[in-house]
Enzyme design. Structure first.
Site, PDB file in Angstrom:
ATOM      1  CB  ALA A 118      -0.812  -0.386   1.254  1.00 37.27           C
ATOM      2  CB  ALA A 119       4.068   2.530   2.133  1.00 31.75           C
ATOM      3  CB  CYS A 158       5.421   2.023 -11.987  1.00 31.21           C
ATOM      4  SG  CYS A 158       6.719   1.654 -10.639  1.00 31.21           S
ATOM      5  CE  LYS A 162      -0.732   2.406  -7.753  1.00 32.78           C
ATOM      6  NZ  LYS A 162      -0.034   3.471  -7.181  1.00 32.78           N
TER       7      LYS A 162
END
EC number: 2.1.1.176
Length: 437
Positions: A256-257, A378, A261
């Site tokens: 999550a970091a 990414c 999002k």
């Protein structure tokens, strides 16, 4: 600020940039981490912006500056002169990319050489910078800054498209913002920015997005501290578009970091039952801070845990949806993280692919039948993206690929790949998987 104070601040800015760059070049440090550590010590926001601009410009133009130094120095600088070499490159960037007045750039950079404790080299620094001012910089190939293994891999993966990747990755990325439409629309926020003299635009595809013509410090964004706006690239914002969520769905954000999002999902769906994990407890604290700023009345379960080790954190209750924004090579965000090209190694990809596969297997176990898993990176490398997903589908009988529209990028196996600069966004991969009932 008086003239003497201004001059001193200018010298300090060049000195800070040189030390950051030397740490990145010679100690393998992260540019982001070095900037985070150094910038709080620079008091004036304009000087902080200058330090950051110099560092990014040098990293983007490093191949040309390396050639210039080889041509213009009588002998190469020894390793102990890493900060002096970085200072010369900082001077180049001021004349080249930033187009600062030459007298100011030269004066401050030469004084910074003295502040480094190298007064005998001040004449050399002055002479080299004046030559740069007269002659400009050598032309280099668009792919000159990329490691040879990565150049070859991108050409093998994408053919002629690789050349556009090299060009776009050397450009400055635009600053994208995200607004919570329940409180403020993108058009309303554009108007608020205009009142501050900041020009921005809404986007026809990204419903929550605002794009600035010129980046500004977050301190200049109206309502930032109150959660009226966040900084998030357009590609990352599309994650929320890919997941169709029921109002009170149980959702796992597995990596999550820093929390952008997760915060976006909560802005879209206030009643979500969201669990956020990160293996790094310090980075997980950033998730808490992000959610506290943007959605202070929402509840998120935070676990400092490795998502692949489900026994350490999962209570056995299945999730309706999982977001797996997997650790990756970051080859799609080189324009935002140009030091990736210095630090990434070929054998990193083997380790990353193995980690991604473990995370996919573990997260799939936590998903209910009929639930969806969104896998994103990414990265631009097929091994981390479409090949990874195709292998998972082949070995996972109850996994089915779900279609995503062309707004998510080019068809890439069972997913979609966006290349850097397309729709003015970062390079990104999306794959949506359904767990059969």
């Amino acid at each position: 600020m008086m003239a003497a104070e201004t001059a001193a601040a200018g010298v300090a800015s060049r000195l800070a940039a040189a030390r950051i760059l030397a740490a990145v070049f010679d100690q393998g440090r992260s540019l982001k981490a070095e900037l985070t550590a150094a910038l709080p010590g620079v008091s004036d926001p304009r000087d902080r912006a200058l330090v950051e601009a110099i560092c990014f410009a040098v990293l983007r133009r490093r191949p040309a500056y390396d050639v210039a130094l080889r041509q213009w120095l009588e002998r190469p600088l020894p390793p102990r002169d890493a900060e002096l070499k970085a200072l010369l490159m900082a001077g180049f960037a001021q004349l080249d990319v930033l187009q600062l007045p030459a007298h100011a750039a030269l004066s401050a950079t030469v004084e910074a050489c003295r502040a480094l404790g190298r007064p005998r080299q001040a004449g050399m620094v002055n002479a080299v910078l004046r030559r740069a001012q007269r002659e400009g910089f050598p032309a280099v190939a668009d792919d000159a800054g990329w490691p040879s293994w990565l150049r070859k891999q991108l050409r093998a993966d994408w053919g002629d498209q690789a050349e556009a990747i090299f060009v776009e990755s050397a450009r400055m990325a635009p600053m994208w913002l995200r607004v919570p439409r329940a409180r403020v629309s993108p058009a309303e926020y554009v108007a608020r920015l205009a009142e501050q003299g900041i020009t921005a635009h809404t986007d026809p595809v990204l419903a929550d997005a605002v794009r600035l013509d010129t980046a500004v410090p977050v301190s200049q964004l109206p309502g930032f501290a109150q959660g009226d706006v966040s900084v998030q690239d357009g590609s990352a914002q599309q994650v929320a578009d890919a997941l169709a969520l029921a109002p009170a769905a149980r959702v796992l954000d597995a990596c999550a970091a820093p929390g952008g999002k997760a915060a976006h999902l909560l802005e879209r769906h206030p009643q979500l039952q969201l669990t956020a994990l990160d293996v790094d407890a310090r980075r997980l604290e950033r998730v808490r801070q992000t959610v506290q700023r943007t959605a202070p009345d929402r509840t998120v379960r935070l676990h400092p845990a490795d998502a692949a080790d489900t026994a350490a954190w999962w209570d056995g209750q299945p999730f309706d949806a999982v977001l797996l924004d997997a650790p990756c090579s970051a080859t799609g965000v080189v324009r935002r993280q140009p030091d990736v090209l210095l630090h990434r190694r070929a054998d990193d990809i083997d380790a990353l692919c193995a980690l991604q596969a473990r995370l996919l297997e573990a997260c799939w176990r936590t998903l209910r039948p009929g639930g969806q898993l969104l896998y994103t990176t990414c990265s631009l490398l097929k091994r981390e993206n479409q090949t990874q997903i195709e292998a998972f589908l082949q070995r996972t009988a109850d996994a089915q690929a779900q279609p995503l529209g062309a707004q998510f990028g080019h068809a890439a196996g069972a997913g979609r790949q966006r290349f850097p600069g397309e729709q003015q966004c970062d390079g990104f991969f999306y794959a949506l998987l359904l767990k059969a009932s």
